[in-house]
Design a protein around this motif. Structure first.
Motif, PDB file in Angstrom:
ATOM      1  N   ASN A  42       3.982   1.536  -1.217  1.00 22.33           N
ATOM      2  CA  ASN A  42       4.558   1.581  -2.398  1.00 22.33           C
ATOM      3  C   ASN A  42       3.752   2.216  -3.364  1.00 22.33           C
ATOM      4  OD1 ASN A  42       6.435   1.185  -4.446  1.00 22.33           O
ATOM      5  ND2 ASN A  42       6.155  -0.970  -4.391  1.00 22.33           N
ATOM      6  N   LYS A  43       2.243   1.783  -3.255  1.00 24.17           N
ATOM      7  CA  LYS A  43       1.204   2.277  -4.317  1.00 24.17           C
ATOM      8  C   LYS A  43       1.012   3.602  -4.278  1.00 24.17           C
ATOM      9  CE  LYS A  43      -3.589   1.978  -4.809  1.00 24.17           C
ATOM     10  NZ  LYS A  43      -4.883   1.739  -4.065  1.00 24.17           N
ATOM     11  N   ILE A  50       2.588   5.248 -14.936  1.00 29.59           N
ATOM     12  CA  ILE A  50       1.437   5.286 -13.901  1.00 29.59           C
ATOM     13  C   ILE A  50       0.443   5.390 -14.470  1.00 29.59           C
ATOM     14  CG2 ILE A  50       0.638   5.859 -11.657  1.00 29.59           C
ATOM     15  CD1 ILE A  50       3.459   6.460 -10.833  1.00 29.59           C
ATOM     16  N   HIS A  91      -3.700   5.574 -13.683  1.00 27.36           N
ATOM     17  CA  HIS A  91      -4.705   5.822 -12.641  1.00 27.36           C
ATOM     18  C   HIS A  91      -6.118   5.313 -12.974  1.00 27.36           C
ATOM     19  CE1 HIS A  91      -2.011   8.017 -10.021  1.00 27.36           C
ATOM     20  NE2 HIS A  91      -1.585   8.897 -11.082  1.00 27.36           N
ATOM     21  N   LYS A 136       3.782   5.903  -5.618  1.00 24.44           N
ATOM     22  CA  LYS A 136       3.718   5.780  -6.701  1.00 24.44           C
ATOM     23  C   LYS A 136       2.654   6.473  -7.715  1.00 24.44           C
ATOM     24  CE  LYS A 136       6.481   1.730  -7.457  1.00 24.44           C
ATOM     25  NZ  LYS A 136       7.152   1.111  -8.840  1.00 24.44           N
ATOM     26  N   GLU A 137       1.553   6.762  -6.941  1.00 22.60           N
ATOM     27  CA  GLU A 137       0.634   7.649  -7.285  1.00 22.60           C
ATOM     28  C   GLU A 137       0.837   8.947  -7.159  1.00 22.60           C
ATOM     29  OE1 GLU A 137      -3.009   6.881  -5.016  1.00 22.60           O
ATOM     30  OE2 GLU A 137      -3.499   4.988  -6.160  1.00 22.60           O
ATOM     31  N   TYR A 159       0.996  -1.347   0.086  1.00 24.43           N
ATOM     32  CA  TYR A 159       0.021  -0.036  -0.058  1.00 24.43           C
ATOM     33  C   TYR A 159       0.901   1.322  -0.002  1.00 24.43           C
ATOM     34  CZ  TYR A 159      -3.320   3.564   1.526  1.00 24.43           C
ATOM     35  OH  TYR A 159      -4.135   4.565   1.542  1.00 24.43           O
TER      36      TYR A 159
END
Length: 134
Positions: free
Chosen positions: A66-67, A82, A84, A70-71, A64
């Motif tokens: 990491n996510k 990336i 979305h 990266k977002e 989470y």
């Protein structure tokens, strides 16, 4: 006459016993309904706690974090792109607000062009009373 008094006393005793039985049954019903309400409430709270624990466990996981990084493109590598993915509701929510903002800007432009050709006294009258006295 004594038999009549004894009979009345027995009827009174029977009515008193019936009253005690009814009041005991009513109190027992109240206690049972309260116990059921509290057990239902405990089950709901237990479910909410379980969901909260799962959410905390998920948000504290490395995947989470990491996510999220990266977002926000803090931990994006050079070769990564990336994407979305959003739901249709979220997409419509953000696409429908844009025309409203454009209309507000157009209204502000109309007012600014109207006020631009006024004198200071006329501007004050326009802003205070909303009347155009040109």
């Amino acid at each position: 006459m004594k038999k009549q008094y004894i009979f009345v006393g027995m009827i009174g005793a029977i009515l008193y016993i019936l009253y005690l039985i009814a009041s005991f049954s009513y109190r027992e019903y109240q206690i049972q309904s309260h116990i059921e309400y509290i057990s239902d409430l405990n089950n709901e709270i237990r479910d909410k706690i379980h969901l909260a624990e799962n959410l905390i466990e998920y948000k504290s996981s490395k995947a989470y974090k990491n996510k999220i990084l990266k977002e926000h493109q803090w931990m994006k590598n050079k070769w990564e792109k990336i994407v979305h993915i959003t739901t249709e509701e979220v997409y419509k929510k953000y696409t429908q607000t844009a025309p409203l903002q454009i209309e507000e800007i157009e209204l502000e432009e109309e007012v600014s062009s109207l006020v631009y050709s006024m004198s200071i006294f006329q501007k004050w009258i326009y802003f205070l009373f909303g009347k155009d006295i040109r």
